[in-house]
Design a protein around this motif. Structure first.
Motif, PDB file in Angstrom:
ATOM      1  N   ARG A   8       1.187  -1.466   0.090  1.00 58.73           N
ATOM      2  CA  ARG A   8       0.441  -0.209   0.377  1.00 58.73           C
ATOM      3  C   ARG A   8       0.593   1.152  -0.162  1.00 58.73           C
ATOM      4  NH1 ARG A   8      -3.787  -2.283   4.789  1.00 58.73           N
ATOM      5  NH2 ARG A   8      -5.162  -3.688   3.348  1.00 58.73           N
ATOM      6  N   SER A   9       2.186   1.540  -0.084  1.00 58.70           N
ATOM      7  CA  SER A   9       2.497   1.815  -0.461  1.00 58.70           C
ATOM      8  C   SER A   9       2.909   3.124  -1.964  1.00 58.70           C
ATOM      9  CB  SER A   9       4.336   2.054  -0.126  1.00 58.70           C
ATOM     10  OG  SER A   9       4.678   0.848  -1.648  1.00 58.70           O
ATOM     11  N   GLY A  10       3.562   3.821  -1.810  1.00 63.25           N
ATOM     12  CA  GLY A  10       3.446   4.786  -3.396  1.00 63.25           C
ATOM     13  C   GLY A  10       4.801   4.367  -4.289  1.00 63.25           C
ATOM     14  N   LEU A  11       5.106   3.362  -3.886  1.00 63.82           N
ATOM     15  CA  LEU A  11       6.602   3.182  -4.643  1.00 63.82           C
ATOM     16  C   LEU A  11       6.136   2.073  -5.490  1.00 63.82           C
ATOM     17  CD1 LEU A  11       9.974   2.796  -4.533  1.00 63.82           C
ATOM     18  CD2 LEU A  11       9.849   0.980  -3.645  1.00 63.82           C
ATOM     19  N   LEU A  12       6.425   2.362  -6.518  1.00 62.11           N
ATOM     20  CA  LEU A  12       6.766   1.529  -7.878  1.00 62.11           C
ATOM     21  C   LEU A  12       7.853   0.800  -7.829  1.00 62.11           C
ATOM     22  CD1 LEU A  12       5.139   4.117 -10.367  1.00 62.11           C
ATOM     23  CD2 LEU A  12       4.239   1.931  -9.291  1.00 62.11           C
ATOM     24  N   VAL A  13       7.472  -0.740  -8.461  1.00 62.92           N
ATOM     25  CA  VAL A  13       8.288  -1.373  -9.121  1.00 62.92           C
ATOM     26  C   VAL A  13       8.215  -2.513 -10.523  1.00 62.92           C
ATOM     27  CG1 VAL A  13       9.443  -1.498  -6.048  1.00 62.92           C
ATOM     28  CG2 VAL A  13       7.976  -3.080  -7.380  1.00 62.92           C
ATOM     29  N   SER A  14       9.088  -2.955 -10.862  1.00 64.72           N
ATOM     30  CA  SER A  14       8.868  -3.193 -12.326  1.00 64.72           C
ATOM     31  C   SER A  14       8.129  -5.355 -11.623  1.00 64.72           C
ATOM     32  CB  SER A  14      10.039  -3.588 -12.796  1.00 64.72           C
ATOM     33  OG  SER A  14      11.461  -3.800 -12.401  1.00 64.72           O
ATOM     34  N   GLY A  44      12.586  -3.400 -16.247  1.00 69.20           N
ATOM     35  CA  GLY A  44      12.993  -3.606 -14.996  1.00 69.20           C
ATOM     36  C   GLY A  44      14.241  -2.686 -13.702  1.00 69.20           C
ATOM     37  N   THR A  45      13.340  -2.773 -12.856  1.00 70.96           N
ATOM     38  CA  THR A  45      14.037  -1.496 -11.895  1.00 70.96           C
ATOM     39  C   THR A  45      13.692  -1.953 -10.854  1.00 70.96           C
ATOM     40  OG1 THR A  45      11.442  -0.726 -11.171  1.00 70.96           O
ATOM     41  CG2 THR A  45      12.113   0.677 -13.205  1.00 70.96           C
ATOM     42  N   LEU A  46      14.106  -3.132 -10.308  1.00 70.74           N
ATOM     43  CA  LEU A  46      14.116  -3.447  -9.146  1.00 70.74           C
ATOM     44  C   LEU A  46      14.942  -4.632  -8.822  1.00 70.74           C
ATOM     45  CD1 LEU A  46      12.712  -3.891  -6.102  1.00 70.74           C
ATOM     46  CD2 LEU A  46      11.128  -5.768  -6.779  1.00 70.74           C
ATOM     47  N   VAL A  47      15.759  -4.240  -8.147  1.00 71.14           N
ATOM     48  CA  VAL A  47      17.027  -5.375  -7.492  1.00 71.14           C
ATOM     49  C   VAL A  47      17.497  -5.293  -6.605  1.00 71.14           C
ATOM     50  CG1 VAL A  47      19.736  -5.200  -8.243  1.00 71.14           C
ATOM     51  CG2 VAL A  47      18.092  -4.005 -10.150  1.00 71.14           C
ATOM     52  N   ASP A  48      17.365  -6.834  -6.346  1.00 68.20           N
ATOM     53  CA  ASP A  48      17.949  -6.979  -4.608  1.00 68.20           C
ATOM     54  C   ASP A  48      18.878  -7.686  -4.528  1.00 68.20           C
ATOM     55  OD1 ASP A  48      16.049  -7.977  -2.606  1.00 68.20           O
ATOM     56  OD2 ASP A  48      17.002  -9.666  -3.357  1.00 68.20           O
ATOM     57  N   ARG A  72      21.389   5.639 -11.474  1.00 66.06           N
ATOM     58  CA  ARG A  72      20.702   5.093 -10.266  1.00 66.06           C
ATOM     59  C   ARG A  72      19.522   5.490  -9.855  1.00 66.06           C
ATOM     60  NH1 ARG A  72      18.573   4.465  -5.968  1.00 66.06           N
ATOM     61  NH2 ARG A  72      18.962   4.329  -4.310  1.00 66.06           N
ATOM     62  N   ASP A  73      18.805   6.528 -10.210  1.00 66.22           N
ATOM     63  CA  ASP A  73      17.746   7.047  -9.652  1.00 66.22           C
ATOM     64  C   ASP A  73      16.793   6.143 -10.433  1.00 66.22           C
ATOM     65  OD1 ASP A  73      18.934   9.168  -8.282  1.00 66.22           O
ATOM     66  OD2 ASP A  73      19.265  10.473 -10.003  1.00 66.22           O
ATOM     67  N   GLU A  74      16.923   5.966 -11.526  1.00 63.94           N
ATOM     68  CA  GLU A  74      16.032   5.333 -11.692  1.00 63.94           C
ATOM     69  C   GLU A  74      15.702   3.377 -10.979  1.00 63.94           C
ATOM     70  OE1 GLU A  74      13.504   6.442 -14.400  1.00 63.94           O
ATOM     71  OE2 GLU A  74      14.088   8.552 -14.349  1.00 63.94           O
ATOM     72  N   MET A  75      16.604   3.584 -10.586  1.00 59.46           N
ATOM     73  CA  MET A  75      16.628   1.798 -10.313  1.00 59.46           C
ATOM     74  C   MET A  75      15.811   1.640  -8.312  1.00 59.46           C
ATOM     75  SD  MET A  75      18.205   1.276 -12.491  1.00 59.46           S
ATOM     76  CE  MET A  75      17.482  -1.497 -11.844  1.00 59.46           C
ATOM     77  N   ASP A 113      16.415   2.173  -1.220  1.00 59.43           N
ATOM     78  CA  ASP A 113      15.160   2.474  -1.819  1.00 59.43           C
ATOM     79  C   ASP A 113      14.317   1.015  -0.727  1.00 59.43           C
ATOM     80  OD1 ASP A 113      15.128   4.315  -3.816  1.00 59.43           O
ATOM     81  OD2 ASP A 113      16.265   2.732  -4.906  1.00 59.43           O
ATOM     82  N   LEU A 114      14.831  -0.361   0.044  1.00 57.40           N
ATOM     83  CA  LEU A 114      14.047  -0.306   0.290  1.00 57.40           C
ATOM     84  C   LEU A 114      15.033  -1.668   1.284  1.00 57.40           C
ATOM     85  CD1 LEU A 114      11.593  -1.923   0.911  1.00 57.40           C
ATOM     86  CD2 LEU A 114      12.120  -4.076  -0.959  1.00 57.40           C
TER      87      LEU A 114
END
Length: 317
Positions: A8-14, A44-48, A72-75, A113-114
């Motif tokens: 329920r956050s505002g964070l968008l991820v691929s 893709g944007t989310l890298v873990d 970096r700002d796009e990831m 970011d996370l």
């Protein structure tokens, strides 16, 4: 690639995440660069990653690529803490905040970011552990926080504690193993996550590689099951029950004219509560096959058939 809100956050991820557990061990920096470039090109944007992956080399490689290869700002950069190098769980405030500082240093970043709690530590009071998440947010070292490998009651307790007082950091994500071969989280973790507004990030969505069909006739020499440090990781999914599920995936893939990997990944990607499966590939070629799943939505009949063949045994939670 489609973007989804994380919980329920505002964070968008691929809706597909790139896992980096093999970086620095089975995947060298050049191959890692090829993976990240292909992932970003596909949207893709989310890298873990995590502080213990390859003794920190995974974070070091990712940090270098964030400076040299991509914007970096796009990831959306995610990492984890709560396991010491010796394997001992430690979610004390002291260890967590020190581990986060060390991760930022290896990544060469001012913030991630996370930031996720890698495991639940029963030796540390949960309120102490969660206070470290609040401090990480307030200090600007992370933008969002999540958990990993928590049971249903552990997730529910952590989420409820954070919601109980204004200003505490909400738990926006939960990372757990989830695939056609491992559906037990549907009993309690998935309902807890949906109720709490916590987005699920499945790890090993391909059943530790078994759902690709590569083990149907044996163990390939270049596979994870053949590597000494991964043999025990893959072995539990090489039994007859799992083989029956794999054959169903292969049959569905043949009917659709796609890879078994795409079928298995599409199934878990569109399960209730799931935001983005985390796919870890050893090579860029393997990742390319996973990226092909973006264009596949399983027909209802095939999804239902896979649900049935992999259904959980009847029983209590």
């Amino acid at each position: 690639m489609e973007q989804r809100h994380l919980g329920r956050s505002g964070l968008l991820v691929s809706r597909l995440g790139l896992g980096t557990m093999t970086w620095g061990q089975d995947t060298d920096p050049d191959e890692a660069a090829a993976q990240l470039a292909a992932f970003v090109e596909a949207g893709g944007t989310l890298v873990d990653t995590a502080d213990v992956y390859s003794e920190g080399d995974s974070e070091r490689i990712l940090g270098h690529l964030l400076r040299e290869l991509v914007d970096r700002d796009e990831m959306v950069v995610a990492t984890k803490a709560a396991i010491r190098p010796n394997g001992r769980y430690d979610a004390s405030r002291r260890h967590l905040l020190g581990a986060l500082d060390a991760s930022l240093d290896r990544l060469g970043l001012e913030y991630v970011d996370l930031w996720q709690l890698h495991v639940y530590d029963p030796a540390t009071p949960i309120e102490e552990t969660l206070s470290a998440l609040d401090e990480a947010i307030v200090s600007g070292r992370t933008r969002y926080v999540g958990v990993s490998n928590y049971t249903g009651w552990q997730l529910a307790k952590a989420a409820a504690w954070q919601k109980a007082w204004p200003g505490r950091a909400p738990i926006v994500s939960a990372q757990l193993e989830y695939s056609l071969l491992r559906r037990d989280i549907e009993r309690e973790v998935v309902p807890a996550a949906v109720d709490a507004g916590t987005g699920l990030l499945p790890w090993s969505p391909l059943g530790r590689g078994v759902l690709t069909g590569k083990y149907r006739t044996g163990i390939p020499a270049d596979s994870r099951a053949a590597a000494p440090h991964f043999t025990e990781f893959v072995q539990p999914y090489l039994d007859e029950e799992c083989a029956r599920i794999v054959e169903s995936v292969v049959t569905a893939a043949e009917g659709l004219g796609v890879s078994p990997l795409s079928v298995a990944l599409s199934w878990v990607r569109d399960r209730p509560g799931v935001i983005a499966p985390i796919v870890g590939a050893r090579t860029a070629a393997q990742l390319a096959v996973a990226l092909e799943s973006e264009g596949l939505t399983l027909p209802h009949s095939i999804r239902s058939a896979l649900d049935d063949v992999s259904d959980l045994a009847t029983g209590n939670p």
